[in-house]
Design a protein around this motif. Sequence first.
Motif, PDB file in Angstrom:
ATOM      1  N   ALA A 121     -20.502  21.059  -6.667  1.00  0.00           N
ATOM      2  CA  ALA A 121     -20.393  22.173  -5.743  1.00  0.00           C
ATOM      3  C   ALA A 121     -21.400  23.311  -6.254  1.00  0.00           C
ATOM      4  O   ALA A 121     -22.043  23.657  -5.643  1.00  0.00           O
ATOM      5  N   VAL A 122     -21.322  23.604  -7.601  1.00  0.00           N
ATOM      6  CA  VAL A 122     -22.229  24.759  -8.019  1.00  0.00           C
ATOM      7  C   VAL A 122     -22.970  24.180  -9.534  1.00  0.00           C
ATOM      8  O   VAL A 122     -21.971  23.590 -10.502  1.00  0.00           O
ATOM      9  N   VAL A 123     -24.000  24.496  -9.508  1.00  0.00           N
ATOM     10  CA  VAL A 123     -24.778  24.118 -10.843  1.00  0.00           C
ATOM     11  C   VAL A 123     -25.528  25.327 -11.195  1.00  0.00           C
ATOM     12  O   VAL A 123     -26.162  26.006 -10.553  1.00  0.00           O
ATOM     13  N   CYS A 124     -24.977  26.008 -12.401  1.00  0.00           N
ATOM     14  CA  CYS A 124     -25.611  27.189 -12.930  1.00  0.00           C
ATOM     15  C   CYS A 124     -26.077  27.245 -14.344  1.00  0.00           C
ATOM     16  O   CYS A 124     -24.911  26.939 -15.292  1.00  0.00           O
ATOM     17  N   GLU A 125     -27.161  26.783 -14.867  1.00  0.00           N
ATOM     18  CA  GLU A 125     -27.823  26.580 -16.138  1.00  0.00           C
ATOM     19  C   GLU A 125     -26.684  25.537 -16.735  1.00  0.00           C
ATOM     20  O   GLU A 125     -26.777  24.306 -16.298  1.00  0.00           O
TER      21      GLU A 125
END
Length: 343
Positions: A253-257
């Motif tokens: 759902a979410v990718v951050c670094e």
Amino acid sequence: PLALPADLTAGLRTLSQGAGVTLFMTLLAAWGSLLARYSGEEDLVIGSPVAGRTHQALEPLIGFFVNTLALRLDLSGRPSFRDLLARVRSVCLEAYAHQELPFERLVEALEIPRNLTHAPLFQVMLVLQNTPPAVLDLPDLAVRQVATDSDVAKFDLTLSLTEVGGTLQGTLEYATDLFARATIERLGGHFVQLLHAALAAPERPVGDLAILSAPERQQLLVEWNATAVPLPPAGAVHTLFEAQAARTPAATAVVCEDTTLSYDELNAQANRLAHALIARGVGPESTVAIALERSPALIVALLATLKAGGAYVPLDPAYPAARLDYMLADCGAQILLTQTSLQ
């Protein structure tokens, strides 16, 4: 090339006579109005050449007496086109009274820093050739005029018009480093359209005069706004998110670094924070301020606030402190969600 039809030219003459101005002043008012619409500026300086033959003794002499005037137009206060004509008349008459002052002396007196990328004082020119055509009759010679093209634009944009058989014909010369041909062709069309609109309703504010053609209005207002798409099943954003989490719990759902959250993980974290917000009184009609840097925590906070029934107010940490103080006071947030580094 640019051409104004005979009926438009005649109408402009009539409007000019009724307003006590010259045809040049009317064209200058319209040209300035168009540039103001394009640039969003209300204080414009437009250059224009004058013949420089103010004394009868100079008329038969061969030589170059032309000088350049810098005409400063004030379009503030939403003037009507007729009011603008009065302003332009005053500006032009004052300029004509001092037309013998060389343009170079004016630039020196103003101590304007010179820049090789553009001309000083103004970058747009308006030229109107309205002197009666002279016939050059030389013995044993047949003389005719030959049109030539300029390879170099002297200014960013120059509108040159000549009175020919009851019409106004001319050209738009432009710097190709700044403008595409299609842009200038569109600008020329807008200029003609604005003249028609000013002629039809000179009492209207210049900012309200129509510059778009009928096909452009159709494209902008109808065709480009035909964006209707079927909406998903009725439901709030967080409800639709929960349905997606139920369908694909393991999907990313979410990718951050280096951080990755699945739909199930994101939903679980949002639920925990939502319960904490509810315990602190957040519900319908509540506002929660969120001051977080771009991170998975920001997504969790947004979803949690919606799940708790409140509305979130995003605060950009990069805003000045005074701006953030005002936003907090204005929204009346019960709770502020932030991170330690911003606390």
